[in-house]
Design an enzyme around this catalytic site. Structure first.
Site, PDB file in Angstrom:
ATOM      1  N   LEU A  59       0.854  -1.170   0.000  1.00 54.12           N
ATOM      2  CA  LEU A  59       0.000   0.000   0.000  1.00 54.12           C
ATOM      3  C   LEU A  59       0.898   1.230   0.000  1.00 54.12           C
ATOM      4  O   LEU A  59       1.968   1.221   0.626  1.00 54.12           O
ATOM      5  CB  LEU A  59      -0.902   0.043   1.244  1.00 54.12           C
ATOM      6  CG  LEU A  59      -1.977  -1.027   1.393  1.00 54.12           C
ATOM      7  CD1 LEU A  59      -2.711  -0.842   2.715  1.00 54.12           C
ATOM      8  CD2 LEU A  59      -2.973  -0.982   0.233  1.00 54.12           C
ATOM      9  N   ASP A  60       0.471   2.275  -0.674  1.00 54.54           N
ATOM     10  CA  ASP A  60       1.224   3.525  -0.643  1.00 54.54           C
ATOM     11  C   ASP A  60       1.359   4.013   0.795  1.00 54.54           C
ATOM     12  O   ASP A  60       0.511   3.719   1.649  1.00 54.54           O
ATOM     13  CB  ASP A  60       0.514   4.608  -1.463  1.00 54.54           C
ATOM     14  CG  ASP A  60       0.459   4.287  -2.941  1.00 54.54           C
ATOM     15  OD1 ASP A  60       1.266   3.455  -3.402  1.00 54.54           O
ATOM     16  OD2 ASP A  60      -0.402   4.866  -3.630  1.00 54.54           O
ATOM     17  N   LYS A  61       2.397   4.781   1.033  1.00 59.54           N
ATOM     18  CA  LYS A  61       2.631   5.345   2.358  1.00 59.54           C
ATOM     19  C   LYS A  61       1.383   6.024   2.917  1.00 59.54           C
ATOM     20  O   LYS A  61       1.043   5.855   4.097  1.00 59.54           O
ATOM     21  CB  LYS A  61       3.783   6.346   2.286  1.00 59.54           C
ATOM     22  CG  LYS A  61       4.002   7.151   3.557  1.00 59.54           C
ATOM     23  CD  LYS A  61       5.088   8.196   3.367  1.00 59.54           C
ATOM     24  CE  LYS A  61       5.206   9.099   4.591  1.00 59.54           C
ATOM     25  NZ  LYS A  61       6.245  10.144   4.402  1.00 59.54           N
TER      26      LYS A  61
END
Length: 233
Positions: A59-61
């Site tokens: 997942l993106d930050k």
């Protein structure tokens, strides 16, 4: 962030896999600038096994919600296969502005890196990799200024949901990279549900991550209540 807090965010645990409710702002892997990452806390998630759990997707930050980890090498191989063949079902919630004109639809736009120097930044490109995202409106403002969407990625390209929503004319609120939001804004994108058919002889493993603030309040302001309205399984 302390490891105890990561442990408290486990949504599902069995002998094969974990599902973690990843907080927004926590990278899953180390970046060029260093700093806090999820990988620093994986030893706390062994639960007696000799192996550290391994991430099988990312997942993106700035995206919160369901993150799947395999607990031992055989489980990791199985999960990698399921993700690679599209058999893991994922549903995200996103606040977008403005609202789409349609109540539901599919965005099919190939994606490619903007340049070889920025492989992490994507754009729509007819010569890129095929990418498809299904969307449906769960709630919308009366004036059409905002909407809460359920997003289902059919494919799993880098930044797919963010680029697709922006290209379709309804960028995700808080997206400074693709939506024109001020730098440092909170991205209103949440990995809400995941369904993993880990064992053919058993029902899929299902997990749901509750909406964090401020997305929960934004959804409520549109008249949507988690677990009550507009959230088919």
């Amino acid at each position: 962030m302390r490891s105890e807090e990561i442990v408290s965010r486990i949504l599902h645990r069995d002998g094969l896999m974990l599902v973690l409710d990843k907080p927004a702002g926590l990278p899953v892997h180390p970046g060029h600038g260093g700093g806090e990452t999820l990988t620093r806390h994986l030893d706390a998630l062994r639960y007696g096994l000799k192996w550290r759990p391994e991430l099988v997707h990312r997942l993106d930050k700035d995206t919160s919600g369901c993150l799947v980890l395999g607990r031992h090498p055989k489980a990791v191989r199985r999960l990698n296969e399921l993700f690679a063949t599209g058999r893991v079902e994922k549903a995200y919630l996103a606040l977008v502005a403005p609202a789409p004109a349609e109540e539901a639809g599919e965005i099919a736009l190939p994606l490619a890196p903007v340049s070889p120097d920025t492989p992490w930044r994507m754009t729509t490109d007819p010569a890129g990799q095929p990418a498809r995202t299904r969307f449906s409106v769960l709630a919308r403002a009366g004036d059409g200024s905002r909407a809460l969407l359920r997003l289902e990625p059919v494919t799993g390209r880098t930044h797919q949901l963010r680029v697709h929503c922006a290209a379709a004319g309804f960028p995700i609120v808080g997206d400074a990279l693709y939506g024109g939001a001020p730098r440092g804004s909170r991205l209103m994108l949440h990995a809400w549900r995941v369904s993993v058919p880990m064992q053919s002889s058993k029902p899929p493993v299902r997990a749901e991550a509750p909406l964090p603030e401020p997305l929960a309040s934004a959804a409520a302001a549109l008249g949507w209540e988690e677990g009550i309205q507009g959230d088919p399984a």
